[in-house]
Design an enzyme around this catalytic site. Structure first.
Site, PDB file in Angstrom:
ATOM      1  N   GLU A 131       7.179 -14.406 -12.191  1.00 57.92           N
ATOM      2  CA  GLU A 131       6.555 -13.155 -11.752  1.00 57.92           C
ATOM      3  C   GLU A 131       6.121 -12.267 -12.904  1.00 57.92           C
ATOM      4  O   GLU A 131       5.014 -11.757 -12.913  1.00 57.92           O
ATOM      5  CB  GLU A 131       7.574 -12.321 -10.953  1.00 57.92           C
ATOM      6  CG  GLU A 131       7.777 -12.730  -9.548  1.00 57.92           C
ATOM      7  CD  GLU A 131       8.783 -11.818  -8.874  1.00 57.92           C
ATOM      8  OE1 GLU A 131       8.405 -11.140  -7.930  1.00 57.92           O
ATOM      9  OE2 GLU A 131       9.955 -11.780  -9.311  1.00 57.92           O
ATOM     10  N   CYS A 181       0.847  -1.192   0.000  1.00 59.59           N
ATOM     11  CA  CYS A 181       0.000   0.000   0.000  1.00 59.59           C
ATOM     12  C   CYS A 181       0.886   1.247   0.000  1.00 59.59           C
ATOM     13  O   CYS A 181       1.913   1.283   0.672  1.00 59.59           O
ATOM     14  CB  CYS A 181      -0.948   0.085   1.182  1.00 59.59           C
ATOM     15  SG  CYS A 181      -2.090  -1.295   1.257  1.00 59.59           S
ATOM     16  N   HIS A 206      15.606 -37.373  -9.626  1.00 59.10           N
ATOM     17  CA  HIS A 206      14.882 -37.910  -8.470  1.00 59.10           C
ATOM     18  C   HIS A 206      13.407 -37.500  -8.509  1.00 59.10           C
ATOM     19  O   HIS A 206      12.747 -37.470  -7.480  1.00 59.10           O
ATOM     20  CB  HIS A 206      15.542 -37.431  -7.171  1.00 59.10           C
ATOM     21  CG  HIS A 206      16.951 -37.922  -7.029  1.00 59.10           C
ATOM     22  ND1 HIS A 206      17.252 -39.228  -6.706  1.00 59.10           N
ATOM     23  CD2 HIS A 206      18.129 -37.292  -7.235  1.00 59.10           C
ATOM     24  CE1 HIS A 206      18.572 -39.372  -6.689  1.00 59.10           C
ATOM     25  NE2 HIS A 206      19.119 -38.210  -7.016  1.00 59.10           N
ATOM     26  N   ASN A 260      -1.615   1.907   6.090  1.00 59.88           N
ATOM     27  CA  ASN A 260      -0.790   0.840   5.530  1.00 59.88           C
ATOM     28  C   ASN A 260      -0.376  -0.034   6.700  1.00 59.88           C
ATOM     29  O   ASN A 260       0.182   0.464   7.669  1.00 59.88           O
ATOM     30  CB  ASN A 260       0.435   1.474   4.846  1.00 59.88           C
ATOM     31  CG  ASN A 260       1.452   0.445   4.413  1.00 59.88           C
ATOM     32  OD1 ASN A 260       1.136  -0.725   4.250  1.00 59.88           O
ATOM     33  ND2 ASN A 260       2.678   0.896   4.239  1.00 59.88           N
TER      34      ASN A 260
END
Ligand code: F6R
Length: 616
Positions: free
Chosen positions: A492, A2, A508, A103
């Site tokens: 992202e 924020c 694996h 905030n």
């Protein structure tokens, strides 16, 4: 998380709405699901807020044209309540005279809300924030002035807050308060005062700043600030300092060149930022190094990209003769480290210095186990710096793109410098080797510059990868830090599912997903892991994977078995290869950027994310 921006000024004909909107846009990296502005206008509060991004909300100047003398705005990253209009800040009390932005998180908001509802208050949002407005309303009704009402209110609220409060009946000041959420003040003496979540928000307006501390409340008047302790109520004498970094830091231009996105502008800053990091006075590292060498057990902790920098750093420090270091994700620290032995030390890495999990880990280690704290932080005066015995400030400067890139590069460089200084002070490796490592570290600045010049190949590969839904990143040893960073960036900013594995781990389990055409990126510098990496590439190739390899400029073997390569102009020495994390990660950061823009996405503000994660 924020962004808050407020203004109070005695300048005539001030376009308050426009100034607040511009300030909020400079903070939009902190959250961008809704925004709003409240101003005091001739004894009433005008409020405009909506869900969406600021530019869309401000279509036809809706925010810019809000009439009023002073006020505050907010750009939100939703925690309590969906990102819809009624949850957007600012929030008003029942009388409509008090406006507030917040905030942080009020942890006991449910109990407070219940009590307030029983006392007849009308809640208009699902947020935790709204309890502030109604509590302040009650204290005002009891006869407290606005400052004391805010003090009484924050004393009732558990959790973290940076709050700004305006009141329609107090036309000459507003109140701010802070605990564990950042709040900074900007001042033009005698004329204007600004409050914001971060300095770049007011940098085009003033360079005179004050960083509010935890448990402080301040009265903001035009060009004047009075600061008080919340608990002792005493007035404090705090002078502003001059912000040293350039205005360019908060803009998309660099050396006269205009960039389309902060991410690419900040990637272009990397060569210079590494150069500055390498040039910090060596003696600045001595306290940090001594603390590491004096400790019986050393941990390193961080989140996200900063954690990957920590992984590279712990390896470098040990390689240079420092102690073995345990790396623990900060969000897991309290649960995974139930006990710290006497004389432990925690190295905390953070760009923002405000990450709630990092701060929790540090406070737990410090307050419960008496551990010493050394931190590597990018933001001067941030919370983490206050909880640390030794602080090393990285030279990245303000990072606006949500996905970290230049901060990561300077963090890795700073950790390498610490390793080398330990080696120098304790003669753990030869003087000649220290010199060679230092030269290699300094050369990473030129190498990243060269990568920028030769970015065509990275763009070409970005074009080939952009349509895949899954990508593996494999590496060994210290290069794993670069692979993890590359995988996170692609996830992202390009919304591609990625996984980064230690190359030896792939057989694996992960190799089960490999079939014709599955893309695998190998980070394969010619270090001691190289021959084993050849085996791993072959395992993938023989199952149909398309192999993309990050290799040195002179590489032959891995090149001959890869489908595509990106070649990095490392210096021809073991020391340069040992210092390969930054150049390799830089290539992958650039690649993620190119894929993001090729897909038409916004690389600066990925969905659901925000910079500075101040919630746990
Ligand atoms: C990734 C990214 C995040 C941060 C993480 C820690 O691109 O930016 O993973 O690295 O949230 O933040 P800081 O470093 O501010 O503690």
């Amino acid at each position: 998380m924020c962004g808050i921006f407020g203004i109070i000024s005695n300048k005539s004909n001030l376009e308050v709405g426009k100034l607040i909107r511009e300030g909020l846009e400079r903070l939009e990296y902190r959250g961008y699901d809704s925004a709003g502005i409240a101003v005091v206008n001739n004894g009433a509060i005008e409020l405009r807020k909506k869900s969406g991004r600021i530019a869309d909300i401000n279509k036809n100047g809706w925010l810019d044209s809000i009439p009023g003398q002073f006020g505050v705005g907010h750009t939100r990253w939703a925690t309590h309540g969906k990102p819809v209009q009624h949850n957007a800040h600012p929030h008003l009390d029942c009388t409509g005279k008090i406006g507030i932005v917040h905030n942080g998180i009020v942890e006991n908001y449910q109990d407070l809300r219940k009590e307030l509802l029983l006392r007849g208050h009308d809640f208009k949002s699902d947020t935790d924030t709204e309890v502030f407005t109604h509590l302040i309303e009650e204290f005002i009704a009891k006869g407290f002035d606005l400052k004391d009402s805010v003090i009484q209110t924050v004393k009732k609220c558990r959790g973290a807050y940076g709050v700004v409060v305006i009141h329609a009946d107090t036309p000459d000041y507003m109140i701010v308060a802070r605990k564990e959420s950042p709040l900074v003040l900007g001042i033009i003496p005698g004329e204007s005062t600004y409050c914001a979540s971060d300095i770049p928000a007011f940098l085009p307006l003033t360079r005179e700043a004050i960083i509010l501390d935890d448990d402080e409340v301040a009265i903001l008047k035009p060009g004047e600030v009075e600061i008080y302790g919340v608990h002792e109520g005493k007035k404090k004498n705090i002078s502003p300092f001059e912000v040293s970094y350039s205005i360019d830091a908060a803009q998309k231009s660099l050396d006269g060149v205009q960039f389309p996105w902060y991410m690419i502008k900040e990637l272009h800053e990397v060569p210079q930022k590494i150069k500055e990091q390498v040039q910090i006075p060596q003696t600045d590292l001595d306290g940090f190094c001594k603390a590491i060498m004096d400790a019986d057990h050393v941990f390193i902790t961080a989140a996200g990209s900063s954690y990957y920098a920590a992984l590279a750093g712990k390896f470098q420090i040990t390689r240079c003769g420092g102690p073995y270091i345990d790396a623990v994700l900060c969000s897991e620290f309290v649960d995974l480290v139930p006990k710290l032995s006497k004389n432990s030390l925690v190295i905390a890495i953070s760009q923002s210095g405000e990450t709630a999990d990092t701060i929790e880990a540090v406070r737990y280690a410090r307050d419960k186990w008496n551990a010493k704290i050394c931190s590597i932080v990018n933001v001067v005066g941030s919370s983490l710096t206050r909880y640390s015995d030794h602080v090393l400030i990285t030279t990245a400067g303000p990072e606006i793109a949500v996905a970290s890139q230049k901060a990561f590069c300077t963090q890795v460089t700073a950790l390498s410098l610490i390793g080398l200084r330990i080696a120098e002070l304790h003669n753990t490796i030869s003087k000649n080797e220290v010199t060679m490592y230092k030269e290699a570290l300094a050369a990473t600045s030129k190498i990243t510059q060269q990568i920028l010049v030769e970015q065509g190949k990275i763009k070409e590969i970005a074009g080939k990868l952009m349509d895949f839904e899954n990508v593996y990143f494999l590496a060994r040893g210290i290069s794993s830090a670069a692979a993890l960073e590359g995988a996170l960036k692609l996830k992202e900013v390009a919304y591609i599912h990625t996984e980064a594995y230690a190359a030896g781990e792939s057989k694996h389990g992960p190799i089960a997903l490999i079939e014709d055409g599955f893309p695998v990126i190998f980070v394969s510098p010619p270090d001691e892991t190289y021959d084993r990496m050849i085996g791993n590439v072959m395992e993938m190739k023989s199952r149909g994977a398309v192999v993309y390899s990050i290799v040195s400029a002179t590489d032959e073997k891995i090149t001959s078995i890869s489908d595509y390569t990106i070649r990095i102009p490392f210096l021809d020495s073991k020391y340069a290869i040992d210092t390969c994390v930054v150049p390799c990660a830089f290539v992958l950061q650039l690649m993620a950027y190119f894929i993001s823009i090729k897909k038409g996405l916004d690389p600066d503000k990925p969905r659901n994310l925000a910079k500075s994660v101040t919630v746990k």
